[in-house]
Design a protein around this motif. Structure first.
Motif, mmCIF file in Angstrom:
data_model
loop_
_atom_site.group_PDB
_atom_site.id
_atom_site.type_symbol
_atom_site.label_atom_id
_atom_site.label_comp_id
_atom_site.label_asym_id
_atom_site.label_seq_id
_atom_site.Cartn_x
_atom_site.Cartn_y
_atom_site.Cartn_z
ATOM 1 N N ARG A 268 0.828 -1.197 0.000
ATOM 2 C CA ARG A 268 0.000 0.000 0.000
ATOM 3 C C ARG A 268 0.867 1.254 0.000
ATOM 4 N N LEU A 269 0.354 2.308 -0.621
ATOM 5 C CA LEU A 269 0.998 3.609 -0.539
ATOM 6 C C LEU A 269 0.996 4.058 0.924
ATOM 7 N N PRO A 270 2.001 4.822 1.366
ATOM 8 C CA PRO A 270 2.101 5.180 2.788
ATOM 9 C C PRO A 270 1.186 6.330 3.202
ATOM 10 N N TYR A 271 -0.044 6.315 2.679
ATOM 11 C CA TYR A 271 -1.017 7.356 2.984
ATOM 12 C C TYR A 271 -2.312 6.690 3.446
ATOM 13 N N PRO A 272 -3.021 7.305 4.397
ATOM 14 C CA PRO A 272 -4.277 6.708 4.860
ATOM 15 C C PRO A 272 -5.360 6.783 3.796
ATOM 16 N N SER A 273 -6.436 6.084 4.029
ATOM 17 C CA SER A 273 -7.559 6.146 3.095
ATOM 18 C C SER A 273 -8.135 7.555 3.079
ATOM 19 N N GLY A 366 -21.539 -11.024 -6.355
ATOM 20 C CA GLY A 366 -20.408 -11.637 -7.062
ATOM 21 C C GLY A 366 -19.675 -10.703 -8.000
ATOM 22 N N THR A 367 -20.102 -9.436 -8.065
ATOM 23 C CA THR A 367 -19.434 -8.476 -8.950
ATOM 24 C C THR A 367 -17.996 -8.256 -8.489
ATOM 25 N N GLU A 368 -17.088 -8.262 -9.441
ATOM 26 C CA GLU A 368 -15.672 -7.992 -9.176
ATOM 27 C C GLU A 368 -15.340 -6.556 -9.579
ATOM 28 N N PRO A 369 -14.499 -5.868 -8.837
ATOM 29 C CA PRO A 369 -13.820 -6.318 -7.624
ATOM 30 C C PRO A 369 -14.750 -6.293 -6.412
ATOM 31 N N PRO A 370 -14.494 -7.155 -5.421
ATOM 32 C CA PRO A 370 -15.348 -7.208 -4.237
ATOM 33 C C PRO A 370 -15.071 -6.044 -3.294
ATOM 34 N N LEU A 371 -15.940 -5.854 -2.312
ATOM 35 C CA LEU A 371 -15.663 -4.900 -1.242
ATOM 36 C C LEU A 371 -14.642 -5.520 -0.287
ATOM 37 N N ALA A 388 -6.929 -6.385 -3.887
ATOM 38 C CA ALA A 388 -7.756 -6.047 -5.056
ATOM 39 C C ALA A 388 -9.221 -5.990 -4.627
ATOM 40 N N CYS A 389 -9.537 -4.986 -3.811
ATOM 41 C CA CYS A 389 -10.907 -4.833 -3.332
ATOM 42 C C CYS A 389 -11.220 -3.354 -3.167
ATOM 43 N N ILE A 390 -12.501 -3.025 -3.117
ATOM 44 C CA ILE A 390 -12.963 -1.646 -2.986
ATOM 45 C C ILE A 390 -13.076 -1.308 -1.498
ATOM 46 N N THR A 391 -12.520 -0.174 -1.111
ATOM 47 C CA THR A 391 -12.597 0.286 0.275
ATOM 48 C C THR A 391 -13.871 1.105 0.463
ATOM 49 N N PRO A 392 -14.878 0.566 1.176
ATOM 50 C CA PRO A 392 -16.117 1.340 1.383
ATOM 51 C C PRO A 392 -15.894 2.438 2.423
ATOM 52 N N TYR A 393 -16.823 3.379 2.481
ATOM 53 C CA TYR A 393 -16.727 4.471 3.444
ATOM 54 C C TYR A 393 -17.239 4.024 4.808
ATOM 55 N N SER A 394 -16.807 4.762 5.821
ATOM 56 C CA SER A 394 -17.353 4.533 7.163
ATOM 57 C C SER A 394 -18.817 4.957 7.170
ATOM 58 N N ASP A 395 -19.555 4.488 8.179
ATOM 59 C CA ASP A 395 -20.966 4.864 8.289
ATOM 60 C C ASP A 395 -21.111 6.380 8.387
ATOM 61 N N GLN A 396 -20.166 7.020 9.100
ATOM 62 C CA GLN A 396 -20.219 8.470 9.277
ATOM 63 C C GLN A 396 -20.096 9.183 7.936
ATOM 64 N N GLN A 397 -19.109 8.759 7.123
ATOM 65 C CA GLN A 397 -18.908 9.424 5.834
ATOM 66 C C GLN A 397 -20.027 9.087 4.853
ATOM 67 N N HIS A 398 -20.572 7.874 4.974
ATOM 68 C CA HIS A 398 -21.703 7.501 4.123
ATOM 69 C C HIS A 398 -22.897 8.416 4.403
#
Length: 613
Positions: A268-273, A366-371, A388-398
């Protein structure tokens, strides 16, 4: 008689053979014990210069081998050895020669050879990195954006290789930067304005009234894109590997433009999400489709809700069958990632990331890429493999339908939403800002006899916490690389939420940058932390010397015993004390702290000096 003579000759021959074997064995053992000093450390004497030319001291110290005992034995260390001139640009954890010698089994197709591979303690270069022959104090900002001294980075192959793209031009003793890039030959300023027009931002300004502040430029070249963004109150993390176009990041930092060495490889890049409002790639030569789109998914991880990806490449406006094939596959991938096309023009396409998790939830099973799995920390980055997955948002940001950040510059002083991740209150945040505002004022008062308004440009806060040291410098013409140690609270996301930039690092290892990179290092209790961790304080001091520019400064804020220990190394490192002050007991935690300001002297090896005459 002849038989006896032959026998004597044979006996003498055997004796000589035995003597030679013994001598050879002795030399071999000696080389094993001491050879690394000759090969890796060098044996050059130093030569300092008077104030008439360099502004340094006249107290020459010509010893080139380490003498005296270790400083923690109570003896002042007299000198460190000096590295060979071939190590003038040494980056210990990105040293291709070391990687080759170590015979590491690396996958070149995954760019693993451009990732960090640090030497074991016994193979570290415990020597001082000399400046190149004829080294000059760098040109000051803002003039440095457009030109640097050629002697400081004596590499001109990029000027020839990229001559049709206006990256850089050699002009006598200087190298100038017309502002061109691989996709913007006619200047980064015009290219930046065109992206703003594509997004219909007010007045064709990419900062969009302060809503775009942090930008990630991957495969940045000499960082002209990031350099020209600064006038719009946008700060970019310009990233490129130490690859065949080596020295591009060295040029960027010599120019005074924020930049870092790194690669989209396996970690991973050395930066937070959710760190950047916009990511940019101008023909960055990255295969975004490899490994199920893992690199594009890593870019997705660091983009904020509603963040943009500006992609300038022939595939974005397909001309031939291969371009069409790549474009179709990439379009299908980003559609499954829920990105939408915000604008498309000529060879540039700009995608926008969704503001909420709604689209992710509506995808077919089943859609790729998965969460990504819910128990994975999207902000853990030090040595963490990409997924190789999607990073979802926190509930707060959602729920907030975005990051909930104020526009710049209010963003710098507004308590960011992610404070609550650490249990910090708004009051704690405000007190932290007040504390560091006072501390920085005190620092500048101590530095004032030694600096002018344009003396400092590239600064590093080695233990940045919430970034308030950098925040207190808002009105100075400087930028700060905020470093958050990997073994402490992962507050880097607070720093990015404030509109600042930074990275994660383990100070038991060397930092990923060229020598002579920073004008000032701020070391708040980091040396105490390293000592408590069981790592070498001496190694850390040598590393600080490596990345500090000649005539640069170090502000140490630490416990009194640590300051006393550092004082024993000053002569060996060719540093000089500038000022010492008590912490004034600003808080209970720092009652035992003191401030110690150091300046690095300017020196060359005798051999380098002769070469420059």
């Amino acid at each position: 008689m002849r038989g006896r003579s032959d026998e004597n000759q044979k006996r003498r021959l055997v004796i000589w053979v035995v003597v030679l074997v013994i001598l050879g064995s002795g030399l071999y053992l000696y080389s094993q014990n001491h050879g690394s000093s000759a090969i890796e450390y060098g044996s050059k004497s130093l030569r300092k210069f008077g104030s008439s030319y360099w502004g340094g001291d006249d107290d020459a110290d010509d010893s080139s081998t380490r003498s005296g005992n270790y400083a923690d034995d109570g003896v002042i260390l007299k000198s460190f050895p000096v590295c060979d001139d071939r190590h003038i640009e040494l980056i210990p954890c990105l040293d291709r020669h070391l990687i080759y010698q170590s015979r590491l089994k690396l996958d070149l197709s995954l760019m693993e050879h451009y990732e960090r591979h640090c030497p074991q303690p016994e193979r570290r270069y415990n020597c001082l990195i000399p400046p190149p022959p004829g080294y000059k104090v760098p040109i000051k900002w803002p003039k440095s954006r457009d030109e640097v001294w050629k002697v400081n980075i004596p590499h001109t192959h990029l000027a020839t290789e990229k001559s049709d793209q206006n990256w850089m031009v050699v002009k006598g003793e200087k190298i100038s930067f017309p502002g061109g890039g691989t996709h913007f030959h006619y200047g980064a300023d015009k290219y930046i304005a065109s992206i703003a027009r594509m997004l219909k931002f007010p007045n064709n300004r990419l900062n969009n009234r302060g809503n775009i502040r942090t930008v990630f430029d991957v495969g940045c070249g000499v960082a002209s894109f990031g350099g020209y963004l600064l006038s719009s109150d946008i700060i970019a993390m310009s990233l490129a590997p130490n690859d065949v176009h080596q020295n591009q990041i060295q040029f960027a930092l010599e120019r005074g433009i924020p930049a870092s060495l790194g690669v989209l490889g396996t970690k991973r890049l050395p930066y937070p999400s959710r760190s950047f409002e916009l990511a940019h790639c101008s023909r960055c030569r990255i295969d975004w489709l490899q490994r199920n789109g893992i690199l594009l998914l890593e870019l997705d991880r660091v983009l904020r809700p509603g963040g943009y990806f500006a992609y300038s490449s022939p595939e974005a406006y397909a001309q031939d069958e291969e371009d069409l094939r790549i474009w179709r596959k990439m379009s299908a991938l980003v559609e499954r990632m829920c990105w939408k096309i915000a604008s498309k023009q000529n060879q540039t396409v700009i995608w926008v990331k969704p503001l909420t998790n709604d689209c992710y939830m509506e995808r077919a099973p089943g859609t790729e890429p998965p969460l990504c799995k819910s128990d994975e920390d999207p902000d853990a980055v030090w040595g963490v493999p990409m997924e190789a997955c999607i990073t979802p948002y926190s509930d707060q940001q959602h729920r907030a339908r975005g990051s909930g950040l104020a526009p710049w510059p209010a963003r710098l002083t507004t308590p960011p939403p992610r404070l609550s991740d650490f249990g910090y209150t708004n009051e704690m945040f405000e007190k932290d800002m007040e504390l560091w505002q006072q501390r920085v004022e005190d620092y500048w008062n101590l530095l004032s006899p030694k600096i002018k308004p344009d003396t400092l440009r590239n600064l590093m806060d080695m233990k940045a916490h919430m970034g308030s040291f950098a925040g207190a410098l808002k009105n100075k013409d400087v930028w700060v690389m905020n470093v958050v140690p990997e073994n402490g609270p992962n507050t880097l996301k607070i720093i990015y939420d404030r509109g600042l930039i930074g990275t994660t690092h383990d100070w038991c290892e060397a930092f990923s940058t060229y020598p002579r990179t920073y004008d000032l290092l701020h070391a708040w209790t980091i040396i105490s932390d390293i000592e408590a961790k069981g790592c070498s304080v001496e190694d850390l001091l040598i590393e600080m010397d490596r990345i500090l520019r000649p005539k640069g400064f170090i502000i140490v804020r630490d416990k009194r015993p640590i300051v006393e220990l550092i004082k024993k190394y000053l002569k060996a490192l060719h540093w000089e004390a500038v000022a010492t002050a008590d912490s004034n007991g600003e808080s209970e935690q720092d009652e035992d702290e003191m401030v110690f300001i150091i300046q690095k002297k300017v020196w060359l090896t005798s051999e380098s000096f002769r070469s420059s005459e």
